[in-house]
Design a protein around this motif. Structure first.
Motif, PDB file in Angstrom:
ATOM      1  N   TRP A   1       6.268 -19.943  -0.199  1.00 41.53           N
ATOM      2  CA  TRP A   1       6.950 -18.615  -0.767  1.00 41.53           C
ATOM      3  C   TRP A   1       8.254 -18.051   0.204  1.00 41.53           C
ATOM      4  O   TRP A   1       8.908 -17.432  -0.303  1.00 41.53           O
ATOM      5  CB  TRP A   1       5.676 -17.648  -1.062  1.00 41.53           C
ATOM      6  N   GLY A   2       7.920 -18.477   1.312  1.00 37.74           N
ATOM      7  CA  GLY A   2       9.052 -18.080   2.439  1.00 37.74           C
ATOM      8  C   GLY A   2      10.338 -18.786   1.979  1.00 37.74           C
ATOM      9  O   GLY A   2      11.282 -17.951   1.999  1.00 37.74           O
ATOM     10  N   ASN A   3      10.192 -19.987   1.588  1.00 38.75           N
ATOM     11  CA  ASN A   3      11.543 -20.806   1.190  1.00 38.75           C
ATOM     12  C   ASN A   3      12.016 -20.156  -0.074  1.00 38.75           C
ATOM     13  O   ASN A   3      13.252 -19.998  -0.354  1.00 38.75           O
ATOM     14  CB  ASN A   3      11.063 -22.188   0.909  1.00 38.75           C
ATOM     15  N   GLN A   4      11.114 -19.845  -0.862  1.00 37.19           N
ATOM     16  CA  GLN A   4      11.765 -19.211  -2.306  1.00 37.19           C
ATOM     17  C   GLN A   4      12.278 -17.776  -2.185  1.00 37.19           C
ATOM     18  O   GLN A   4      13.389 -17.441  -2.539  1.00 37.19           O
ATOM     19  CB  GLN A   4      10.570 -18.995  -3.110  1.00 37.19           C
ATOM     20  N   VAL A   5      11.877 -17.165  -1.106  1.00 38.99           N
ATOM     21  CA  VAL A   5      12.447 -15.714  -0.687  1.00 38.99           C
ATOM     22  C   VAL A   5      13.848 -16.005  -0.396  1.00 38.99           C
ATOM     23  O   VAL A   5      14.796 -15.100  -0.368  1.00 38.99           O
ATOM     24  CB  VAL A   5      11.478 -14.929   0.183  1.00 38.99           C
ATOM     25  N   GLU A   6      13.796 -16.917   0.867  1.00 35.58           N
ATOM     26  CA  GLU A   6      15.427 -17.158   1.162  1.00 35.58           C
ATOM     27  C   GLU A   6      16.161 -17.887   0.261  1.00 35.58           C
ATOM     28  O   GLU A   6      17.223 -17.614   0.268  1.00 35.58           O
ATOM     29  CB  GLU A   6      15.257 -18.088   2.488  1.00 35.58           C
ATOM     30  N   ARG A   7      15.868 -18.636  -0.719  1.00 36.30           N
ATOM     31  CA  ARG A   7      16.587 -19.151  -1.712  1.00 36.30           C
ATOM     32  C   ARG A   7      17.081 -18.301  -2.581  1.00 36.30           C
ATOM     33  O   ARG A   7      18.284 -18.323  -2.979  1.00 36.30           O
ATOM     34  CB  ARG A   7      15.846 -20.216  -2.778  1.00 36.30           C
ATOM     35  N   LEU A   8      16.424 -17.144  -3.098  1.00 34.40           N
ATOM     36  CA  LEU A   8      16.873 -16.095  -3.786  1.00 34.40           C
ATOM     37  C   LEU A   8      17.857 -14.802  -3.006  1.00 34.40           C
ATOM     38  O   LEU A   8      18.148 -14.076  -3.754  1.00 34.40           O
ATOM     39  CB  LEU A   8      15.754 -15.271  -4.462  1.00 34.40           C
ATOM     40  N   GLY A   9      17.807 -15.116  -1.815  1.00 36.05           N
ATOM     41  CA  GLY A   9      18.461 -14.299  -0.827  1.00 36.05           C
ATOM     42  C   GLY A   9      17.861 -12.590  -0.895  1.00 36.05           C
ATOM     43  O   GLY A   9      18.646 -11.653  -0.613  1.00 36.05           O
ATOM     44  N   ILE A  10      16.683 -12.599  -0.871  1.00 36.67           N
ATOM     45  CA  ILE A  10      15.922 -11.384  -0.923  1.00 36.67           C
ATOM     46  C   ILE A  10      15.096 -11.157   0.284  1.00 36.67           C
ATOM     47  O   ILE A  10      14.301 -10.468   0.355  1.00 36.67           O
ATOM     48  CB  ILE A  10      15.068 -11.315  -2.149  1.00 36.67           C
ATOM     49  N   GLY A  11      15.141 -12.058   1.398  1.00 39.50           N
ATOM     50  CA  GLY A  11      14.381 -12.148   2.551  1.00 39.50           C
ATOM     51  C   GLY A  11      14.429 -13.150   3.412  1.00 39.50           C
ATOM     52  O   GLY A  11      15.320 -14.094   3.138  1.00 39.50           O
ATOM     53  N   ARG A  12      13.609 -13.028   4.323  1.00 32.05           N
ATOM     54  CA  ARG A  12      13.686 -14.301   5.484  1.00 32.05           C
ATOM     55  C   ARG A  12      12.307 -14.830   5.592  1.00 32.05           C
ATOM     56  O   ARG A  12      11.248 -13.969   5.429  1.00 32.05           O
ATOM     57  CB  ARG A  12      14.206 -13.877   6.642  1.00 32.05           C
ATOM     58  N   SER A  13      12.248 -16.095   5.995  1.00 35.24           N
ATOM     59  CA  SER A  13      10.904 -16.770   6.458  1.00 35.24           C
ATOM     60  C   SER A  13      10.926 -16.706   7.856  1.00 35.24           C
ATOM     61  O   SER A  13      12.070 -17.277   8.541  1.00 35.24           O
ATOM     62  CB  SER A  13      10.545 -18.053   5.739  1.00 35.24           C
ATOM     63  N   SER A  14       9.910 -16.345   8.674  1.00 37.63           N
ATOM     64  CA  SER A  14       9.958 -16.269  10.127  1.00 37.63           C
ATOM     65  C   SER A  14       8.809 -16.304  10.617  1.00 37.63           C
ATOM     66  O   SER A  14       7.792 -16.054   9.962  1.00 37.63           O
ATOM     67  CB  SER A  14      10.594 -14.884  10.417  1.00 37.63           C
ATOM     68  N   THR A  15       8.668 -16.594  11.997  1.00 37.62           N
ATOM     69  CA  THR A  15       7.345 -16.726  12.637  1.00 37.62           C
ATOM     70  C   THR A  15       6.980 -15.268  13.208  1.00 37.62           C
ATOM     71  O   THR A  15       5.887 -15.159  13.632  1.00 37.62           O
ATOM     72  CB  THR A  15       7.528 -17.719  13.796  1.00 37.62           C
ATOM     73  N   ALA A  16       8.002 -14.328  13.402  1.00 38.40           N
ATOM     74  CA  ALA A  16       7.366 -13.194  13.719  1.00 38.40           C
ATOM     75  C   ALA A  16       8.638 -12.053  13.246  1.00 38.40           C
ATOM     76  O   ALA A  16       9.684 -12.430  12.882  1.00 38.40           O
ATOM     77  CB  ALA A  16       7.698 -12.994  15.328  1.00 38.40           C
ATOM     78  N   VAL A  17       8.242 -10.917  13.219  1.00 42.22           N
ATOM     79  CA  VAL A  17       9.231  -9.740  13.029  1.00 42.22           C
ATOM     80  C   VAL A  17       9.814  -9.160  14.066  1.00 42.22           C
ATOM     81  O   VAL A  17       9.285  -8.359  14.902  1.00 42.22           O
ATOM     82  CB  VAL A  17       8.391  -8.432  12.244  1.00 42.22           C
ATOM     83  N   THR A  18      11.056  -9.926  14.499  1.00 36.45           N
ATOM     84  CA  THR A  18      11.999  -9.351  15.528  1.00 36.45           C
ATOM     85  C   THR A  18      12.979  -8.364  14.869  1.00 36.45           C
ATOM     86  O   THR A  18      13.167  -7.855  13.678  1.00 36.45           O
ATOM     87  CB  THR A  18      12.794 -10.466  16.040  1.00 36.45           C
ATOM     88  N   THR A  19      13.625  -7.673  15.743  1.00 36.91           N
ATOM     89  CA  THR A  19      14.623  -6.604  15.489  1.00 36.91           C
ATOM     90  C   THR A  19      15.802  -7.326  14.955  1.00 36.91           C
ATOM     91  O   THR A  19      16.287  -6.813  13.726  1.00 36.91           O
ATOM     92  CB  THR A  19      15.257  -6.082  16.923  1.00 36.91           C
TER      93      THR A  19
END
Length: 385
Positions: A332-350
């Motif tokens: 799901w992280g990959n799909q969010v990035e594929r659509l350009g609607i978010g990022r997949s990450s190990t943490a919420v950084t600034t």
């Protein structure tokens, strides 16, 4: 007609199973749900019959299980599934298995001469040369060539077969022939995909029965305290890990990152019991909530990447940060990035949060294309046989 819908998964599987049950009931059917005891209130509050199976997941931690106990626990789980589902399925016309590790449902369906449907809530939990399998036992497969993907699927096949002897012993008790390939037995020749076609399409080969995601129509109001917080400033950032037993440090880092950008935070405590580090008025900690209502009123959504949460966030038209832990969450992280609607990450950084907040327009556009009628579509198809 009498429908039995079963799962042994967490809320990400129990909620869509309940959504389907509600739609089947609305069509005039008798419906019963078998699920872990954590979800009795979820099911029964919607007027659907419920039978518990397995342990209380909220307090069960697989990390605490000793390696030598895995085989015993797997055998006990299979035997309990056969017992519980077998008793609940008496007189059933259709049995629907929702999600992974449904070791008994197809066998019970065969024993009572009922129609069987296996439904996956994520495309990459079903074998295809066009995607890698889900993360299992700490290993996160990476998409490669079709040959590489198929090789990874074959490497995972033994994980499904660990319970074959127990399954066949139970099948013998029911007068059924033994099965050789547990994975293909569970998935059947015609699995369904209950995922949004924009967010998580089936890549082929071949065609599956695709219904769209099974979402609850959540009408619960937000609490007065949360409403007041939302009304008292700009849309906040949401952070929650659902049924994951996440680290408190992850929540604290997310709060600090949001504050550096001048953003407030709604922290959902979830099964991890996440807590705020202070009582400053720019943050609020909440319990169980109507995510459909809340997500439409936030600026961004940081979450664990479960199918239901990812789909609800996408439908709300808000950008998201996926913090994957296991199984289908990396997909799901990959799909969010594929659509350009978010990022997949190990943490919420600034930095990551700033990037995601800039994707508001893209997320809003995709949100207009996410379907919310998947459970109704599935119910109608099941009625047609």
């Amino acid at each position: 007609m009498l429908f039995l819908v079963s799962t042994i998964g967490s809320r990400g599987e129990a909620q869509p199973v309940t959504a389907l049950a509600v739609q089947l009931k609305a069509l005039g059917n008798d419906v019963h749900v078998v699920a872990p005891p954590d979800f009795e209130e979820l099911v029964t509050s919607n007027g659907v019959g419920f039978t518990p199976v397995g342990p209380m997941l909220r307090t069960f931690r697989s990390a605490d299980v000793k390696p030598g106990d895995l085989a015993r626990l797997a055998e006990e789980s299979v035997r309990e599934q056969f017992r519980v589902i077998g008793e609940a399925a008496r007189g059933a016309d259709v049995l629907v298995a929702g999600g992974a590790l449904q070791h008994a449902t197809r066998s019970v369906a065969e024993s009572v001469n009922a129609h069987y449907v296996y439904a996956s809530f994520c495309a990459n939990t079903l074998p295809s040369p066009n995607h890698a399998p889900p993360a299992m036992l700490g290993r996160v497969p990476v998409n490669g060539t079709p040959e590489e993907n198929l090789r990874q699927w074959e490497q995972q096949r033994p994980l499904f077969g660990h319970a074959r002897e127990t399954i066949n012993a139970e099948r013998a008790e029911l007068g059924l022939y033994p099965v050789d390939d547990v994975r293909d037995h569970i998935f059947s020749d015609a699995p369904w995909l209950a995922a949004d076609p924009v967010l998580g399409p089936w890549p082929g080969p071949g065609e599956l029965v695709t219904t769209g995601a099974w979402l609850m129509d959540d009408q619960r109001p937000l609490s007065k305290e949360l409403e007041a917080f939302l009304d008292d400033g700009e849309p906040p950032v949401y952070f929650g890990l659902g049924s994951m037993h996440g680290a408190h440090d992850a929540a604290h880092q997310a709060v600090e990152s949001a504050r550096k950008l001048g953003k407030r935070v709604v922290l959902q405590q979830g099964w991890a019991g996440l807590q705020l580090a202070d009582d400053a008025p720019d943050c609020i900690a909440i319990g169980e909530v109507n995510q459909q209502a809340l997500f439409r009123r936030v600026a961004a959504i940081a979450h664990h990447g479960g199918a239901g949460t990812t789909t609800t966030a996408a439908a709300a038209g808000r950008p998201q940060i996926v913090l994957p832990h296991m199984y289908d969450q990396y997909y799901w992280g990959n799909q969010v990035e594929r659509l350009g609607i978010g990022r997949s990450s190990t943490a919420v950084t600034t930095e990551v949060l700033a990037e995601v907040l800039d994707l508001a327009d893209e997320a809003a556009e995709v949100g207009t294309r996410v379907r919310t009628d998947g459970a109704a579509v599935a119910a109608e198809l099941l009625m047609k046989g």
